[in-house]
Design an enzyme around this catalytic site. Structure first.
Site, PDB file in Angstrom:
ATOM      1  N   THR A  27      41.683  45.272  36.043  1.00 33.95           N
ATOM      2  CA  THR A  27      40.272  45.131  36.419  1.00 33.95           C
ATOM      3  C   THR A  27      40.236  45.007  37.938  1.00 33.95           C
ATOM      4  O   THR A  27      41.263  44.781  38.576  1.00 33.95           O
ATOM      5  CB  THR A  27      39.645  43.861  35.817  1.00 33.95           C
ATOM      6  N   LEU A  66      43.900  40.449  37.052  1.00 34.38           N
ATOM      7  CA  LEU A  66      42.635  39.862  37.526  1.00 34.38           C
ATOM      8  C   LEU A  66      42.751  39.688  39.035  1.00 34.38           C
ATOM      9  O   LEU A  66      43.731  39.111  39.520  1.00 34.38           O
ATOM     10  CB  LEU A  66      42.392  38.499  36.862  1.00 34.38           C
ATOM     11  N   ILE A  96      48.081  38.374  38.525  1.00 33.24           N
ATOM     12  CA  ILE A  96      47.135  38.186  39.630  1.00 33.24           C
ATOM     13  C   ILE A  96      47.233  39.351  40.600  1.00 33.24           C
ATOM     14  O   ILE A  96      48.318  39.718  41.056  1.00 33.24           O
ATOM     15  CB  ILE A  96      47.408  36.852  40.372  1.00 33.24           C
ATOM     16  N   LYS A  97      46.066  39.907  40.892  1.00 32.46           N
ATOM     17  CA  LYS A  97      46.011  41.071  41.778  1.00 32.46           C
ATOM     18  C   LYS A  97      45.733  40.613  43.205  1.00 32.46           C
ATOM     19  O   LYS A  97      44.730  39.950  43.467  1.00 32.46           O
ATOM     20  CB  LYS A  97      44.867  41.965  41.299  1.00 32.46           C
ATOM     21  N   ILE A  98      46.641  40.975  44.091  1.00 29.06           N
ATOM     22  CA  ILE A  98      46.532  40.547  45.494  1.00 29.06           C
ATOM     23  C   ILE A  98      46.556  41.791  46.390  1.00 29.06           C
ATOM     24  O   ILE A  98      47.448  42.635  46.246  1.00 29.06           O
ATOM     25  CB  ILE A  98      47.744  39.654  45.887  1.00 29.06           C
TER      26      ILE A  98
END
Ligand code: E4P
Length: 274
Positions: A27, A66, A96-98
């Site tokens: 997402t 996310l 976790i998207k960074i």
């Protein structure tokens, strides 16, 4: 190659999982905004928290990325930890998207905040998908920092090369993996001739140095691009639902179906009817 669903729409995610070909979900804030606005327009009352929980449950056993919204290292680390704490217990599948570099154009001194955040979260065993990758060297640093996935944005590189050269295009238009050749040159962005070339270069570097980080081909625009991502060795392609559908379509398959159906003799049909 694994296929992730590049969507925040519950119905699309459910559909893709029902075919048993989905291996994860990505997402981003834009996709979540669109999905939630669609529901609000329909008058549905669902909180974004419940919405995310639903996605995590559908994707049970497979990773769901996310994205954080802050752009400082500390902010991203805090948000990453909060997202992980709040949601990972639901189905144990939060990533976790960074962003690799959270600087906006005019900002100075923040270039390494993404790398710091990746490194800090990875040390705490929180899996990170490093996003917004447009060069192999960004991917290299993200891998060194411990990212579980790197997401090169193939389609956006193709968009960029075309728009820099005043070539008009539709979002779904195919862009040649070997580059766009004019009479004088092959168009490029700093040695990258296409989105697929970007992916190929990253795969090659990771192979040379035995990085465990997986290359997640993102910003996929059409089925042929997904094929090429597979050919150059991407571990994963994250595809919008319409691209997943496109993976199965061929005119001759449809024509063949019609011909076989027209040719069924009643005696044969009877044999296989209850
Ligand atoms: C996924 O992680 C990315 O956010 C997504 O693939 C971007 O796609 P787009 O370039 O079509 O917006």
């Amino acid at each position: 190659m694994k296929i992730f669903v590049d969507s925040a729409k519950i119905d699309e995610i459910e559909q893709a999982y029902s075919y048993n070909v989905a291996d994860g979900v990505t997402t981003n804030p834009t996709l979540l905004k669109k999905a939630v606005e669609k529901l609000q327009k329909k008058g549905e009352k669902i909180t974004i928290e419940d919405y995310i929980k639903k996605i995590l449950k559908i994707a049970k056993g497979t990773p769901v990325s996310l994205e954080v919204t802050d752009s400082t290292a500390d902010g991203m680390i805090n948000q990453g930890k909060m997202l992980y704490k709040k949601f990972n217990s639901i189905a144990n599948n939060v990533v976790i998207k960074i962003p690799v570099n959270p600087s906006f154009e005019e900002e100075i001194g923040k270039d390494f905040d993404g790398i710091n955040a990746i490194s800090s979260l990875s040390k705490e065993k929180i899996p990170v998908n490093c996003t917004l990758i447009f060069t192999p060297e960004q991917a290299l640093l993200a891998a060194k920092a411990g990212a579980k996935y790197v997401s090169p944005f193939a389609g956006r590189i193709d968009d960029y090369i075309r728009s820099q050269n005043n070539i008009s295009f539709k979002k779904s238009d195919y862009f040649p993996m070997d580059g766009w050749e004019t009479d004088e040159e092959i168009l490029e962005d700093n040695g990258i001739v296409s989105g697929i070339d970007l992916i190929a270069q990253i795969v090659e570097i990771f192979d040379i140095y035995n990085f465990k980080t997986e290359v997640l081909a993102a910003s996929m625009r059409n089925a042929r691009q997904v094929r090429e991502a597979a050919l150059v060795g991407a571990h994963i392609a994250t595809c919008p639902y319409n691209v997943i559908e496109e993976l199965l379509v061929h005119y001759k398959s449809q024509e063949g179906m019609k011909k076989f159906t027209d040719d069924i003799v009643p005696e044969y049909a009877k044999l296989i009817t209850d």
